[in-house]
Design a protein around this motif. Sequence first.
Motif, PDB file in Angstrom:
ATOM      1  N   HIS A   1       0.453  -0.939  -0.268  1.00  0.00           N
ATOM      2  CA  HIS A   1      -0.154   0.063  -0.309  1.00  0.00           C
ATOM      3  C   HIS A   1       0.720   1.450   0.011  1.00  0.00           C
ATOM      4  CE1 HIS A   1      -3.446   2.914   0.790  1.00  0.00           C
ATOM      5  NE2 HIS A   1      -2.770   3.437   1.344  1.00  0.00           N
ATOM      6  N   LYS A   2       1.889   1.096   1.293  1.00  0.00           N
ATOM      7  CA  LYS A   2       3.128   2.090   1.045  1.00  0.00           C
ATOM      8  C   LYS A   2       3.354   2.530  -0.283  1.00  0.00           C
ATOM      9  CE  LYS A   2       4.053   2.710   6.090  1.00  0.00           C
ATOM     10  NZ  LYS A   2       4.750   2.507   6.796  1.00  0.00           N
ATOM     11  N   ALA A   3       3.994   1.396  -1.363  1.00  0.00           N
ATOM     12  CA  ALA A   3       4.457   1.194  -2.089  1.00  0.00           C
ATOM     13  C   ALA A   3       3.625   2.081  -3.265  1.00  0.00           C
ATOM     14  CB  ALA A   3       4.802   0.331  -2.844  1.00  0.00           C
ATOM     15  N   SER A   4       2.777   1.487  -3.604  1.00  0.00           N
ATOM     16  CA  SER A   4       1.267   2.350  -4.294  1.00  0.00           C
ATOM     17  C   SER A   4       0.951   3.614  -4.045  1.00  0.00           C
ATOM     18  CB  SER A   4      -0.118   1.840  -4.650  1.00  0.00           C
ATOM     19  OG  SER A   4      -0.479   1.171  -2.983  1.00  0.00           O
ATOM     20  N   ARG A   5       0.617   3.870  -2.297  1.00  0.00           N
ATOM     21  CA  ARG A   5       0.927   5.913  -2.369  1.00  0.00           C
ATOM     22  C   ARG A   5       2.274   6.533  -3.136  1.00  0.00           C
ATOM     23  NH1 ARG A   5      -1.023   5.486   2.934  1.00  0.00           N
ATOM     24  NH2 ARG A   5       0.656   7.617   3.121  1.00  0.00           N
ATOM     25  N   GLN A   6       3.272   5.588  -3.409  1.00  0.00           N
ATOM     26  CA  GLN A   6       4.905   6.492  -3.484  1.00  0.00           C
ATOM     27  C   GLN A   6       4.788   6.445  -4.949  1.00  0.00           C
ATOM     28  OE1 GLN A   6       7.428   4.814  -1.088  1.00  0.00           O
ATOM     29  NE2 GLN A   6       6.704   5.598   0.595  1.00  0.00           N
ATOM     30  N   SER A   7       4.227   5.806  -6.317  1.00  0.00           N
ATOM     31  CA  SER A   7       4.204   5.416  -7.626  1.00  0.00           C
ATOM     32  C   SER A   7       3.890   7.166  -7.651  1.00  0.00           C
ATOM     33  CB  SER A   7       3.822   4.689  -7.686  1.00  0.00           C
ATOM     34  OG  SER A   7       4.016   3.040  -6.603  1.00  0.00           O
TER      35      SER A   7
END
Length: 98
Positions: free
Chosen positions: A92-98
């Motif tokens: 979830h964090k990785a997808s928000r940072q993309s």
Amino acid sequence: MSNTLTDIGTLIDSHPGIHGGCPLIAGTGVTVRRIAIWYKQGLRAEEIAARIGHLTIAQVYAALTYYHINREEIDADIAAQEAEADRIEALHKASRQS
């Protein structure tokens, strides 16, 4: 005073279609894992029963007894659940940072 005896073996149950077959307090959707987590966080049986008002103290003690007899299995289940939660959070964090 009631003279009815309860077979302690009837207090914990599991069904493949409910919570993936995890051990439950019979007749409820409350997993032994949930009781064990709160116990490991320092809650006493009475406090756990108070948090889940429809459980009796006997049901909570049955879950704790099951946990202590099957500690390795339940602790492994708790660790697996925590690892999955961490994995999902990281995605979830990785997808928000993309």
